[in-house]
Structures are given as structure tokens and as C-alpha cells.
Design a protein around this motif. Structure first.
Motif, PDB file in Angstrom:
ATOM      1  N   TYR A 114       5.587 -18.265   2.150  1.00  0.00           N
ATOM      2  CA  TYR A 114       6.101 -17.127   2.978  1.00  0.00           C
ATOM      3  C   TYR A 114       5.632 -17.200   4.342  1.00  0.00           C
ATOM      4  N   ALA A 115       6.674 -16.896   5.363  1.00  0.00           N
ATOM      5  CA  ALA A 115       6.478 -17.284   6.757  1.00  0.00           C
ATOM      6  C   ALA A 115       7.251 -16.212   7.454  1.00  0.00           C
ATOM      7  N   GLY A 116       6.970 -16.088   8.546  1.00  0.00           N
ATOM      8  CA  GLY A 116       7.437 -14.861   9.623  1.00  0.00           C
ATOM      9  C   GLY A 116       6.984 -14.914  10.752  1.00  0.00           C
ATOM     10  N   GLN A 117       7.232 -13.659  11.575  1.00  0.00           N
ATOM     11  CA  GLN A 117       6.855 -13.597  13.003  1.00  0.00           C
ATOM     12  C   GLN A 117       6.716 -12.510  13.262  1.00  0.00           C
ATOM     13  N   ILE A 118       5.807 -11.866  14.126  1.00  0.00           N
ATOM     14  CA  ILE A 118       5.795 -10.499  14.396  1.00  0.00           C
ATOM     15  C   ILE A 118       5.643 -10.639  16.247  1.00  0.00           C
ATOM     16  N   THR A 119       6.273  -9.671  16.870  1.00  0.00           N
ATOM     17  CA  THR A 119       6.313  -9.861  18.334  1.00  0.00           C
ATOM     18  C   THR A 119       5.586  -8.590  19.068  1.00  0.00           C
ATOM     19  N   LEU A 120       4.507  -8.826  19.804  1.00  0.00           N
ATOM     20  CA  LEU A 120       3.639  -7.932  20.315  1.00  0.00           C
ATOM     21  C   LEU A 120       3.982  -7.745  21.755  1.00  0.00           C
ATOM     22  N   GLY A 121       4.128  -6.328  21.865  1.00  0.00           N
ATOM     23  CA  GLY A 121       4.419  -6.009  23.217  1.00  0.00           C
ATOM     24  C   GLY A 121       3.006  -5.972  24.246  1.00  0.00           C
ATOM     25  N   SER A 122       2.083  -6.369  23.696  1.00  0.00           N
ATOM     26  CA  SER A 122       0.514  -6.271  24.522  1.00  0.00           C
ATOM     27  C   SER A 122      -0.375  -6.900  23.582  1.00  0.00           C
ATOM     28  N   ALA A 123      -1.298  -7.478  24.512  1.00  0.00           N
ATOM     29  CA  ALA A 123      -2.443  -8.302  23.795  1.00  0.00           C
ATOM     30  C   ALA A 123      -3.221  -7.448  22.544  1.00  0.00           C
ATOM     31  N   THR A 124      -3.796  -8.120  21.719  1.00  0.00           N
ATOM     32  CA  THR A 124      -4.199  -7.531  20.562  1.00  0.00           C
ATOM     33  C   THR A 124      -5.516  -8.187  20.055  1.00  0.00           C
ATOM     34  N   SER A 125      -6.571  -7.815  19.245  1.00  0.00           N
ATOM     35  CA  SER A 125      -7.608  -8.128  18.743  1.00  0.00           C
ATOM     36  C   SER A 125      -7.779  -7.555  17.402  1.00  0.00           C
ATOM     37  N   GLY A 126      -7.950  -8.423  16.497  1.00  0.00           N
ATOM     38  CA  GLY A 126      -8.127  -8.336  14.860  1.00  0.00           C
ATOM     39  C   GLY A 126      -6.977  -7.924  14.345  1.00  0.00           C
ATOM     40  N   ALA A 127      -5.702  -8.188  14.664  1.00  0.00           N
ATOM     41  CA  ALA A 127      -4.557  -7.942  13.734  1.00  0.00           C
ATOM     42  C   ALA A 127      -4.607  -8.506  12.631  1.00  0.00           C
ATOM     43  N   SER A 128      -3.844  -8.136  11.739  1.00  0.00           N
ATOM     44  CA  SER A 128      -3.599  -8.737  10.438  1.00  0.00           C
ATOM     45  C   SER A 128      -2.223  -8.270   9.804  1.00  0.00           C
ATOM     46  N   VAL A 129      -1.684  -9.153   8.888  1.00  0.00           N
ATOM     47  CA  VAL A 129      -0.472  -8.807   8.286  1.00  0.00           C
ATOM     48  C   VAL A 129      -0.589  -8.889   6.752  1.00  0.00           C
ATOM     49  N   ASP A 130      -0.171  -7.766   6.154  1.00  0.00           N
ATOM     50  CA  ASP A 130      -0.620  -7.647   4.745  1.00  0.00           C
ATOM     51  C   ASP A 130       0.855  -7.915   4.223  1.00  0.00           C
ATOM     52  N   LEU A 131       0.962  -8.746   3.026  1.00  0.00           N
ATOM     53  CA  LEU A 131       2.018  -8.834   2.121  1.00  0.00           C
ATOM     54  C   LEU A 131       1.994  -8.005   0.741  1.00  0.00           C
ATOM     55  N   VAL A 132       2.862  -7.245   0.782  1.00  0.00           N
ATOM     56  CA  VAL A 132       2.767  -6.133  -0.424  1.00  0.00           C
ATOM     57  C   VAL A 132       3.735  -5.946  -1.186  1.00  0.00           C
ATOM     58  N   ASP A 133       3.604  -6.048  -2.711  1.00  0.00           N
ATOM     59  CA  ASP A 133       4.426  -6.062  -3.861  1.00  0.00           C
ATOM     60  C   ASP A 133       5.307  -4.889  -3.864  1.00  0.00           C
ATOM     61  N   SER A 134       6.231  -4.911  -4.959  1.00  0.00           N
ATOM     62  CA  SER A 134       6.883  -3.604  -4.881  1.00  0.00           C
ATOM     63  C   SER A 134       6.235  -2.291  -5.615  1.00  0.00           C
ATOM     64  N   SER A 135       4.970  -2.511  -6.204  1.00  0.00           N
ATOM     65  CA  SER A 135       4.222  -1.513  -6.755  1.00  0.00           C
ATOM     66  C   SER A 135       3.094  -0.987  -5.752  1.00  0.00           C
ATOM     67  N   GLY A 136       3.293  -1.483  -4.288  1.00  0.00           N
ATOM     68  CA  GLY A 136       2.302  -1.081  -3.389  1.00  0.00           C
ATOM     69  C   GLY A 136       0.876  -1.965  -3.268  1.00  0.00           C
ATOM     70  N   ASN A 137       0.888  -2.909  -4.175  1.00  0.00           N
ATOM     71  CA  ASN A 137      -0.553  -3.570  -3.844  1.00  0.00           C
ATOM     72  C   ASN A 137      -0.543  -4.708  -2.971  1.00  0.00           C
ATOM     73  N   VAL A 138      -1.524  -5.086  -2.289  1.00  0.00           N
ATOM     74  CA  VAL A 138      -1.519  -5.938  -1.175  1.00  0.00           C
ATOM     75  C   VAL A 138      -1.793  -7.134  -2.101  1.00  0.00           C
ATOM     76  N   VAL A 139      -1.108  -8.264  -1.878  1.00  0.00           N
ATOM     77  CA  VAL A 139      -0.771  -9.435  -2.452  1.00  0.00           C
ATOM     78  C   VAL A 139      -1.703 -10.401  -1.553  1.00  0.00           C
ATOM     79  N   LYS A 140      -1.556 -10.421  -0.408  1.00  0.00           N
ATOM     80  CA  LYS A 140      -2.139 -11.296   0.678  1.00  0.00           C
ATOM     81  C   LYS A 140      -2.545 -10.827   1.753  1.00  0.00           C
ATOM     82  N   THR A 141      -3.396 -10.835   2.514  1.00  0.00           N
ATOM     83  CA  THR A 141      -3.790 -10.204   3.896  1.00  0.00           C
ATOM     84  C   THR A 141      -3.941 -11.407   4.803  1.00  0.00           C
ATOM     85  N   ILE A 142      -3.210 -11.727   5.922  1.00  0.00           N
ATOM     86  CA  ILE A 142      -3.169 -12.831   6.765  1.00  0.00           C
ATOM     87  C   ILE A 142      -3.694 -12.405   8.059  1.00  0.00           C
ATOM     88  N   ALA A 143      -4.913 -12.773   8.502  1.00  0.00           N
ATOM     89  CA  ALA A 143      -5.631 -12.641   9.599  1.00  0.00           C
ATOM     90  C   ALA A 143      -5.125 -13.189  10.795  1.00  0.00           C
TER      91      ALA A 143
END
Length: 219
Positions: A114-143
Motif C-alpha cells: 500500500y502506498a500513497g501521499q498526503i499534501t500538507l499546507g503547513s509543517a507538522t510534528s507527530g502526524a500519522s496515517v491510519d489504514l482502516v478496513d471496512s469494519s472500522g478497524n485500524v489495520v496499520k498506523t504509519i508514523a
């Protein structure tokens, strides 16, 4: 220079002779030329022997035919343009490649990644991306850690900590600790659809159908 001459028709009227165009002027007549000639002919006609209805209808039909041919030529040029560039020829060469498109859904590639990209309008600290299945469960958190404004890629190999496959289908993308201006993911191009109506080709992916112009990047 374009020269013109006149001839006299059966009613004694002076009319334009289109065959005498020479030099660097126009070698063909368009709709405006026909209208101008018809107007001049009507103004110059003998009041005692005006143009009859048959002649009028015939000349109007000539104007209509000229306009129709011009419109048909424009349509054919448009169709020719569609058959190149983003049409089937070039788009078909994209099959098997991956395209980055705006989407809040991530789909695995042939290797299950799985791969993707987010675009930030300003600098951030400690952001993460959750990949969530159809049941609402977090399958993976990417720091993502500390990030400057701009495009930030994310990636997951689709496996859990023990090396086993943890997901096989599409997963929703949820961003934590930041408000991205855009979210995109990579999708494999499986096929190309060329609509029967002659519109631009569509690239078929697990995320849906896209136009070639929707691709932010191609890999």
C-alpha cells in the motif's frame, strides 16, 4: 493580391466569378463570402425582373451546405485529436503501471503493498496515517514524524509484525495530527476502456475509472 471579375447571369445580373481568385488571397469561399455575394446580388437586381424563388432557394442551399461542410471538418479534426494523445494508443501503454490519483482509499498492488501521499499546507510534528478496513478497524498506523509543508509519501508492505499478510483489499486512509490539503494513493492500471461515444479513454484500476489527466504521477 486577389483579383475578381464579374459575369452576367441569365437575368442580366452581375455576379461574382469565384474562379478568378489569384495571388495570395483566399482560394475558397466561406459562409460570409456567400452571404455578401447574395446581398450584393439582391441589391443590384433589376426591380422589373427580380430574382425568382427558385434561384433564391438554390443560393440559400449553397450557403447551408458550405456551413455544414465547415462544421463537419471541425468535428473530424476533433475526432482525430481524440484518437491521439489521451486516446487508446497512448493510454494502452499504461497498463500494468501505477498511477497516483486523489483518493482517500488505498489499494494493494500486485505485491500486496500500500502506498500513497498526503499534501500538507503547513509543517507538522507527530502526524500519522491510519489504514482502516471496512469494519472500522485500524489495520496499520504509519508514523510520519516531523514534516515540512508539501507532499509527504507513506508506504506499508501489507504485512504484520510477524511477516504475515495483514490485509488484501482496499483500506481507508485517515490522517492524524494534521489537516492535509490533499490525499492520494497509488493504484495499478489493470485495463483501458475506450467509450463507444468517442470520449477520452478511461484507465481502470481497483479504485475506479480515471482519465489519464487525473494522474498526479505515473510509475
Amino acid at each position: 493580391m486577389t483579383t475578381t471579375s464579374t459575369v452576367t447571369d441569365s437575368a442580366g445580373l452581375s455576379v461574382y466569378n469565384a474562379n478568378t481568385n489569384v495571388g495570395t488571397g483566399k482560394s475558397t469561399m466561406d459562409q460570409s463570402d456567400f452571404l455578401r455575394l447574395l446581398t450584393t446580388q439582391m441589391q443590384a437586381q433589376d426591380p422589373m425582373q427580380p430574382m425568382d424563388n427558385t434561384q433564391m432557394v438554390a443560393q440559400m442551399a449553397t450557403i447551408t451546405n458550405s456551413t455544414g461542410i465547415a462544421e463537419m471538418n471541425a468535428t473530424l479534426k476533433s475526432m482525430a485529436s481524440e484518437l491521439t494523445g489521451t486516446r487508446l494508443g497512448d493510454a494502452a501503454s499504461w497498463i500494468g503501471k501505477s498511477m497516483l490519483v486523489k483518493s482517500n482509499i488505498a489499494s494493494p498492488d500486485a505485491a500486496g503493498q500500500y502506498a500513497g501521499q498526503i499534501t500538507l499546507g503547513s509543517a507538522t510534528s507527530g502526524a500519522s496515517v491510519d489504514l482502516v478496513d471496512s469494519s472500522g478497524n485500524v489495520v496499520k498506523t504509519i508514523a510520519l514524524g516531523d514534516q515540512a509543508a508539501g507532499d509527504v509519501p507513506f508506504y506499508w508492505d501489507g504485512k504484520d509484525a510477524t511477516g504475515n499478510t495483514a490485509a488484501t483489499g482496499p483500506l481507508s486512509i485517515r490522517v492524524n495530527g494534521a489537516s492535509p490539503t490533499s490525499v492520494a494513493s497509488w493504484a495499478t492500471i489493470a485495463a483501458v476502456q475506450s467509450p463507444a461515444d468517442g470520449s477520452a479513454s478511461k484507465l481502470i484500476t481497483a479504485l475506479g475509472s480515471y482519465s489519464p489527466t487525473d494522474a498526479i504521477s505515473l510509475s
